[in-house]
Design a protein around this motif. Structure first.
Motif, PDB file in Angstrom:
ATOM      1  N   MET A   1      36.192  37.654  31.732  1.00  0.00           N
ATOM      2  CA  MET A   1      37.397  37.704  32.562  1.00  0.00           C
ATOM      3  C   MET A   1      37.109  38.469  33.830  1.00  0.00           C
ATOM      4  O   MET A   1      36.582  39.579  33.804  1.00  0.00           O
ATOM      5  N   SER A   2      37.396  37.920  34.959  1.00  0.00           N
ATOM      6  CA  SER A   2      37.160  38.578  36.220  1.00  0.00           C
ATOM      7  C   SER A   2      38.158  39.684  36.441  1.00  0.00           C
ATOM      8  O   SER A   2      39.234  39.723  35.859  1.00  0.00           O
ATOM      9  N   ALA A   3      37.817  40.618  37.342  1.00  0.00           N
ATOM     10  CA  ALA A   3      38.695  41.759  37.600  1.00  0.00           C
ATOM     11  C   ALA A   3      40.001  41.320  38.240  1.00  0.00           C
ATOM     12  O   ALA A   3      41.002  42.000  38.160  1.00  0.00           O
ATOM     13  N   LYS A   4      39.977  40.170  38.906  1.00  0.00           N
ATOM     14  CA  LYS A   4      41.173  39.708  39.601  1.00  0.00           C
ATOM     15  C   LYS A   4      42.114  38.905  38.705  1.00  0.00           C
ATOM     16  O   LYS A   4      43.219  38.594  39.107  1.00  0.00           O
ATOM     17  N   SER A   5      41.667  38.558  37.512  1.00  0.00           N
ATOM     18  CA  SER A   5      42.468  37.699  36.651  1.00  0.00           C
ATOM     19  C   SER A   5      43.844  38.277  36.327  1.00  0.00           C
ATOM     20  O   SER A   5      44.844  37.557  36.414  1.00  0.00           O
ATOM     21  N   PRO A   6      43.945  39.569  35.948  1.00  0.00           N
ATOM     22  CA  PRO A   6      45.284  40.099  35.664  1.00  0.00           C
ATOM     23  C   PRO A   6      46.202  40.028  36.876  1.00  0.00           C
ATOM     24  O   PRO A   6      47.382  39.674  36.752  1.00  0.00           O
ATOM     25  N   HIS A   7      45.672  40.376  38.050  1.00  0.00           N
ATOM     26  CA  HIS A   7      46.496  40.328  39.253  1.00  0.00           C
ATOM     27  C   HIS A   7      46.908  38.892  39.582  1.00  0.00           C
ATOM     28  O   HIS A   7      48.038  38.661  40.023  1.00  0.00           O
ATOM     29  N   ARG A   8      46.006  37.943  39.337  1.00  0.00           N
ATOM     30  CA  ARG A   8      46.324  36.546  39.618  1.00  0.00           C
ATOM     31  C   ARG A   8      47.428  36.052  38.678  1.00  0.00           C
ATOM     32  O   ARG A   8      48.367  35.376  39.112  1.00  0.00           O
TER      33      ARG A   8
ATOM     34  N   LEU B   1      55.713  36.414  20.750  1.00  0.00           N
ATOM     35  CA  LEU B   1      55.060  35.285  21.408  1.00  0.00           C
ATOM     36  C   LEU B   1      54.446  35.682  22.750  1.00  0.00           C
ATOM     37  O   LEU B   1      53.260  35.449  23.006  1.00  0.00           O
ATOM     38  N   VAL B   2      55.237  36.309  23.595  1.00  0.00           N
ATOM     39  CA  VAL B   2      54.801  36.573  24.971  1.00  0.00           C
ATOM     40  C   VAL B   2      53.629  37.551  25.039  1.00  0.00           C
ATOM     41  O   VAL B   2      52.608  37.250  25.687  1.00  0.00           O
ATOM     42  N   PRO B   3      53.700  38.745  24.414  1.00  0.00           N
ATOM     43  CA  PRO B   3      52.566  39.671  24.533  1.00  0.00           C
ATOM     44  C   PRO B   3      51.259  39.094  24.000  1.00  0.00           C
ATOM     45  O   PRO B   3      50.191  39.359  24.564  1.00  0.00           O
ATOM     46  N   HIS B   4      51.367  38.302  22.919  1.00  0.00           N
ATOM     47  CA  HIS B   4      50.138  37.745  22.353  1.00  0.00           C
ATOM     48  C   HIS B   4      49.497  36.739  23.312  1.00  0.00           C
ATOM     49  O   HIS B   4      48.278  36.743  23.499  1.00  0.00           O
ATOM     50  N   ILE B   5      50.308  35.899  23.924  1.00  0.00           N
ATOM     51  CA  ILE B   5      49.772  34.937  24.889  1.00  0.00           C
ATOM     52  C   ILE B   5      49.172  35.653  26.097  1.00  0.00           C
ATOM     53  O   ILE B   5      48.078  35.307  26.573  1.00  0.00           O
ATOM     54  N   MET B   6      49.888  36.664  26.594  1.00  0.00           N
ATOM     55  CA  MET B   6      49.374  37.421  27.742  1.00  0.00           C
ATOM     56  C   MET B   6      48.058  38.114  27.397  1.00  0.00           C
ATOM     57  O   MET B   6      47.131  38.166  28.212  1.00  0.00           O
ATOM     58  N   ARG B   7      47.969  38.638  26.176  1.00  0.00           N
ATOM     59  CA  ARG B   7      46.746  39.317  25.764  1.00  0.00           C
ATOM     60  C   ARG B   7      45.578  38.340  25.665  1.00  0.00           C
ATOM     61  O   ARG B   7      44.435  38.692  26.005  1.00  0.00           O
ATOM     62  N   LEU B   8      45.840  37.121  25.230  1.00  0.00           N
ATOM     63  CA  LEU B   8      44.782  36.116  25.163  1.00  0.00           C
ATOM     64  C   LEU B   8      44.264  35.756  26.554  1.00  0.00           C
ATOM     65  O   LEU B   8      43.086  35.426  26.729  1.00  0.00           O
ATOM     66  N   ILE B   9      45.142  35.821  27.558  1.00  0.00           N
ATOM     67  CA  ILE B   9      44.765  35.414  28.913  1.00  0.00           C
ATOM     68  C   ILE B   9      44.063  36.532  29.670  1.00  0.00           C
ATOM     69  O   ILE B   9      43.004  36.322  30.282  1.00  0.00           O
ATOM     70  N   ILE B  10      44.635  37.746  29.636  1.00  0.00           N
ATOM     71  CA  ILE B  10      44.109  38.820  30.494  1.00  0.00           C
ATOM     72  C   ILE B  10      43.491  39.972  29.715  1.00  0.00           C
ATOM     73  O   ILE B  10      42.976  40.925  30.319  1.00  0.00           O
ATOM     74  N   GLY B  11      43.534  39.923  28.386  1.00  0.00           N
ATOM     75  CA  GLY B  11      42.927  40.991  27.616  1.00  0.00           C
ATOM     76  C   GLY B  11      43.926  42.066  27.227  1.00  0.00           C
ATOM     77  O   GLY B  11      45.113  41.989  27.552  1.00  0.00           O
ATOM     78  N   PRO B  12      43.459  43.104  26.541  1.00  0.00           N
ATOM     79  CA  PRO B  12      44.364  44.101  25.949  1.00  0.00           C
ATOM     80  C   PRO B  12      44.695  45.293  26.840  1.00  0.00           C
ATOM     81  O   PRO B  12      45.316  46.250  26.362  1.00  0.00           O
ATOM     82  N   ASP B  13      44.270  45.296  28.102  1.00  0.00           N
ATOM     83  CA  ASP B  13      44.513  46.444  28.973  1.00  0.00           C
ATOM     84  C   ASP B  13      46.004  46.562  29.273  1.00  0.00           C
ATOM     85  O   ASP B  13      46.595  45.722  29.972  1.00  0.00           O
TER      86      ASP B  13
END
Length: 337
Positions: A1-8, A267-279
């Motif tokens: 995962m790139s550093a910009k992924s969460p911001h994107r 549902l939502v936190p799990h999907i978000m965690r799969l996309i951007i990680g656990p930070d």
């Protein structure tokens, strides 16, 4: 995962809010155009059109955004605290406890406090019920080795069953008007909120984000384990208390204003965690935006699928969330055995 992924991802979710809000304002029993929606929001439409969009749909849209964000943030905090994606306020008894507190208040105390900020009193009762459930589940699931996920789920089932029994007793002792109000809470409804309720929920949501965002790095450390977090200088006991209070406050007020709406916090936190990680520095805000969008879409479907009849929004979220939860249980079944 790139550093910009969460911001994107956060930018995509934030930019999706306006189209989703406009779509929700236009859809309903009476369809409206985008131009009608803009004109009504500016107060320049005909009386009927303005009343439908500005006075009926807009408050409901705002409440859906606030409740969805609040439930998703509380779900994220629950999963971070218990270090497991199965942790959700509705699954560990917090939502049922909040509903129990609100039901008891409506039936046994509402008459006494009807003249003095009844909404605030019901919200406090829901908060206390949610707090009692969270503390009880935490106490049962916690031991010298940390938090047992299996015990957490079993304790959540027991607390939910007890809270449901108390709520059923409240229904038995209630009048027709009180029974109707309790029933709407149990099914989940975003209709008929007051400006004071929305303002109170907005304030609690802001406080939730501020408090939990300050605990984000500590929650990240807790993911390594309680002993590792202590070695990193985290006061684990204080962190747990802060997070439990935040969850109870958020879920309690959300239940007091909209009733029991399940699966958003799972549902939502799990999907978000799969996309951007656990930070949690990014996960909390991403979950808030995702929860707002999910509940807004669910409420739009609830209003339009069988118009002019309206489905309870809790039914829609359950239909969306239950298959996801079953799939998650299948994936995690070896960890639960």
């Amino acid at each position: 995962m790139s550093a910009k992924s969460p911001h994107r991802l956060i930018a995509i979710l934030a930019s999706s809010l306006l189209p989703a809000v406009l779509l929700a304002l236009c859809l309903g029993t009476e369809l409206s155009s985008l131009n009608d929606a803009f004109v009504a929001l500016l107060g320049q439409a005909e009386n009927i059109e303005q009343q439908i969009i500005r006075d009926i749909r807009l408050p409901r849209v705002i409440l859906a955004l606030l409740v969805g964000a609040c439930l998703a943030v509380c779900g994220t905090a629950s999963q971070g605290l218990f270090r497991n994606p199965l942790a959700d306020p509705s699954l560990i008894g917090v939502s049922a406890g909040a509903a129990m507190g609100a039901s008891l208040c409506i039936v046994f105390f509402y008459v006494l406090f009807a003249e003095v900020a009844s909404v605030a009193v019901i919200a406090v009762a829901a908060f206390l019920g949610g707090m009692l459930a969270s503390v009880l589940v935490y106490r049962l699931a916690n031991n010298e080795n940390g938090t047992s996920v299996a015990m957490m789920l079993l304790a959540g089932i027991a607390v939910t069953a007890f809270a449901a029994a108390v709520s059923s007793f409240s229904e038995f002792a209630s009048s027709n008007a009180q029974l109707r109000r309790i029933s709407l809470w149990q099914m989940g409804s975003l209709a008929g909120s007051s400006a004071e309720q929305r303002m109170g929920l907005a304030l609690v949501l802001v406080l939730l984000l501020v408090v939990l965002q300050r605990q984000a790095m500590k929650l990240n450390a807790l993911l390594l384990g309680e002993s590792e977090a202590r070695h990193l200088g985290v006061n684990v006991q204080r962190l747990k208390i802060h997070v439990i209070i935040a969850i109870a406050a958020g879920v309690g007020l959300a239940v007091a204003t909209s009733g029991t709406i399940g699966f958003v916090g799972l549902l939502v936190p799990h999907i978000m965690r799969l996309i951007i990680g656990p930070d949690h520095r990014y996960l909390l805000l991403a979950s808030a935006l995702g929860g707002a969008l999910l509940l807004l879409m669910a409420d739009t479907l609830a209003r339009t699928l069988f118009a002019p009849s309206e489905l309870p929004v809790g039914v829609i979220t359950a239909i969306m969330g239950a298959p996801f939860f079953l799939a998650l249980l299948r994936i995690k079944r070896n960890q639960l055995l």
